[in-house]
Design an enzyme around this catalytic site. Sequence first.
Site, PDB file in Angstrom:
ATOM      1  CG  ASP A  72      -2.025  -0.968   1.198  1.00 46.45           C
ATOM      2  OD1 ASP A  72      -2.582  -1.164   0.111  1.00 46.45           O
ATOM      3  OD2 ASP A  72      -2.369  -1.534   2.255  1.00 46.45           O
ATOM      4  NE  ARG A 110       1.072   0.110   4.505  1.00 43.80           N
ATOM      5  CZ  ARG A 110       0.027   0.605   5.160  1.00 43.80           C
ATOM      6  NH1 ARG A 110       0.180   1.627   5.974  1.00 43.80           N
ATOM      7  NH2 ARG A 110      -1.175   0.083   5.017  1.00 43.80           N
ATOM      8  NE  ARG A 150      -6.085   5.546   2.311  1.00 44.02           N
ATOM      9  CZ  ARG A 150      -6.644   4.361   2.600  1.00 44.02           C
ATOM     10  NH1 ARG A 150      -7.419   4.222   3.668  1.00 44.02           N
ATOM     11  NH2 ARG A 150      -6.434   3.324   1.802  1.00 44.02           N
ATOM     12  CE  LYS A 169      -6.003   1.579  -1.626  1.00 39.65           C
ATOM     13  NZ  LYS A 169      -4.891   0.938  -0.914  1.00 39.65           N
ATOM     14  CG  HIS A 170     -11.271   0.870  -0.504  1.00 40.17           C
ATOM     15  ND1 HIS A 170     -10.797   2.160  -0.305  1.00 40.17           N
ATOM     16  CD2 HIS A 170     -10.324   0.038   0.007  1.00 40.17           C
ATOM     17  CE1 HIS A 170      -9.617   2.106   0.325  1.00 40.17           C
ATOM     18  NE2 HIS A 170      -9.306   0.839   0.516  1.00 40.17           N
ATOM     19  CG  HIS A 210      -8.357  -0.832   8.618  1.00 41.01           C
ATOM     20  ND1 HIS A 210      -8.670   0.234   7.826  1.00 41.01           N
ATOM     21  CD2 HIS A 210      -7.345  -1.485   8.002  1.00 41.01           C
ATOM     22  CE1 HIS A 210      -7.888   0.239   6.756  1.00 41.01           C
ATOM     23  NE2 HIS A 210      -7.073  -0.795   6.834  1.00 41.01           N
ATOM     24  CG  ASP A 217      -9.438  -3.888   2.006  1.00 41.41           C
ATOM     25  OD1 ASP A 217      -8.227  -4.055   2.258  1.00 41.41           O
ATOM     26  OD2 ASP A 217     -10.024  -2.803   2.190  1.00 41.41           O
TER      27      ASP A 217
END
Length: 277
Positions: free
Chosen positions: A57, A65, A131, A161-162, A174, A244
Amino acid sequence: MMDVSDLILTQEEKNQLAKPSIGGVILFTRNFENASQVRELIKSIRLCNQNLLIAIDHEGGRVQRFKEGFTHLPAMAKLGEVYDQDPDKALDQAYSCGYVLAAELLNIGVDFSFTPVLDLDYGHSSVIGDRALHSNPDVVVKLAGSLIDGMHEAGMKCVGKHFPGHGHVALDSHLDLPIDERPMNEIRQDILSFKGLINQGLDAVMPAHVVYSQVDDKPAGFSEKWIKDILQSKLGFGGVVFSDDLSMQGAHFIKDITERVQVSLDSGCDMALICNH
């Protein structure tokens, strides 16, 4: 697609990666110390199975990351802000972001990033927030299209996404299972971001762990109606569908992880992700 625990592989992970059921590895910040270390980690993953897809990601902003030694990419909302002042400049910047993102990752052996985010910014989703590129789907299509062009120029596939859109719900999938109670005629606004990029470079799609209760009682990633009927049949999408992360709370409406994977694949996903567990 599984994750690995640290900077180097354990013997147990090497054994697991060699299994025919494993098709890829997703890397996280905990797998990264510097570029040369992660390059070695990726080499060791490929020694287990050279056909594994290596993903990450890496969107920009707070979802990037790998940082040290990599260009700091802006949150995608910044491109939307520039677009409102100077559309041509924003499209150039989006292309550059896509190219740099892809080129730097490909250079260390990562195959692709789960990007771009095609969700609309409704201003009340904490997990999407900055985002998202914009609140207007037409602008999202233009900016994401330029970003994808940049990624493709560097040699990397993209994942939108999503699907069909995570931006309207406040809850974070999450941690919870969000429910979007809007009727289909309102959700269509969100779908436009995806529809506009099908046949325009969209290689893969990731469905949301969100229940759209007026359309189906299952989250989109476990829903034949969303994946097979709407995404593939009605919208004509012929690319890859990644689930996901199936260890997210939004996926826990099916308790057993094995059944969760099976339902995900049966519903139309080509690859199921299990991360951070």
